[in-house]
Write an enzyme that holds these catalytic residues in place. Structure first.
Site, short mmCIF file in Angstrom:
data_model
loop_
_atom_site.label_atom_id
_atom_site.label_comp_id
_atom_site.label_asym_id
_atom_site.label_seq_id
_atom_site.Cartn_x
_atom_site.Cartn_y
_atom_site.Cartn_z
N CYS A 105 -4.58 -34.71 39.89
CA CYS A 105 -4.17 -35.38 38.66
C CYS A 105 -5.29 -36.35 38.32
O CYS A 105 -5.44 -37.38 38.97
CB CYS A 105 -2.85 -36.13 38.84
SG CYS A 105 -2.37 -37.04 37.33
N CYS A 108 -3.88 -40.03 36.78
CA CYS A 108 -3.14 -40.99 37.62
C CYS A 108 -2.76 -40.32 38.93
O CYS A 108 -3.62 -40.02 39.74
CB CYS A 108 -1.93 -41.53 36.88
SG CYS A 108 -0.89 -40.25 36.13
N SER A 109 -1.48 -40.05 39.12
CA SER A 109 -1.06 -39.40 40.36
C SER A 109 0.20 -38.56 40.13
O SER A 109 1.13 -38.62 40.92
CB SER A 109 -0.81 -40.44 41.46
OG SER A 109 0.16 -41.39 41.03
N CYS A 110 0.22 -37.81 39.02
CA CYS A 110 1.37 -36.94 38.75
C CYS A 110 1.53 -35.96 39.90
O CYS A 110 0.57 -35.34 40.35
CB CYS A 110 1.14 -36.19 37.44
SG CYS A 110 1.07 -37.28 35.99
#
Length: 203
Positions: A105, A108-110
């Site tokens: 991702c 961000c940190s999906c």
């Protein structure tokens, strides 16, 4: 980022601050500590990579389920009871002898939490988010995995709208294995794509 990526975390005063804020909110009656404990228990014991491993093992054992999984990941995963926030729009990408998939991702940190749990620190790091796109093979080598040169590496960028799950290549010599044993070969990192599935049962 190094091969001992899961051991890079060093405790800081952040966790202490979080605990202090939590205690204050509980004291003021704004949150319920029991509800928090249940949420933590869910992520530690009910939600996690073991769910994703079950999905993969079922796909390895059941060709019809595998077809449904690749056609509509969200719906097929829900057949096993795994649903929830950040698991609504799932796309499953299959590794083959000629193609290896890897997930990142970049913004961000999906992350597909219902089937993989909380994202590891390295997945959220800027280092991984940047290098996974420009040098995916280099990143995989740091995890101890080096796909052959004739294998095409595809990098998939998860977003708030789509989250990816890698369906690892089934290890050779596992025909006839039970679904339970197959699930033990599936690691979190293999479902992100930085590693392949284990070739033998962990001790």
């Amino acid at each position: 980022m190094s091969k001992d990526h899961d051991h890079d975390y060093q405790p800081s005063d952040i966790s202490l601050r979080v605990k202090a804020v939590e205690s204050l909110l509980v004291e003021k009656g704004l949150i319920d500590r029991e509800a928090i404990d249940k949420l933590v228990d869910a992520y530690e014991n009910k939600i996690g990579p073991h769910n994703g491993a079950r999905v993969v093992a079922r796909a390895w054992c059941d060709p019809e389920f595998k077809k449904r999984l690749l056609a509509d990941g969200t719906k097929a995963i829900a057949e096993l009871g795994y649903t929830g926030i950040q698991g609504e729009d799932m796309v499953v990408v299959e590794n083959t002898a000629n193609i290896h998939n890897m997930v990142v991702c970049t913004l961000c940190s999906c992350y597909p939490r219902p089937i993989l749990g909380r994202p590891p620190d390295w997945y959220k790091s800027f280092n991984y988010r940047q290098r996974a796109v420009v040098d995916p093979r280099g990143v995989m080598r740091e995890f101890g995995f080096d796909p052959p040169d004739n294998v095409e590496v595809r990098v998939h960028d998860s977003t708030a709208d789509i989250r990816y799950l890698v369906l690892p290549l089934r290890p050779k010599g596992t025909q006839g294995w039970s679904e339970d044993d197959l699930a033990k070969l599936v690691t979190r990192d293999s479902m992100i794509g930085v590693m392949k599935a284990l070739s033998s049962l962990p001790e």
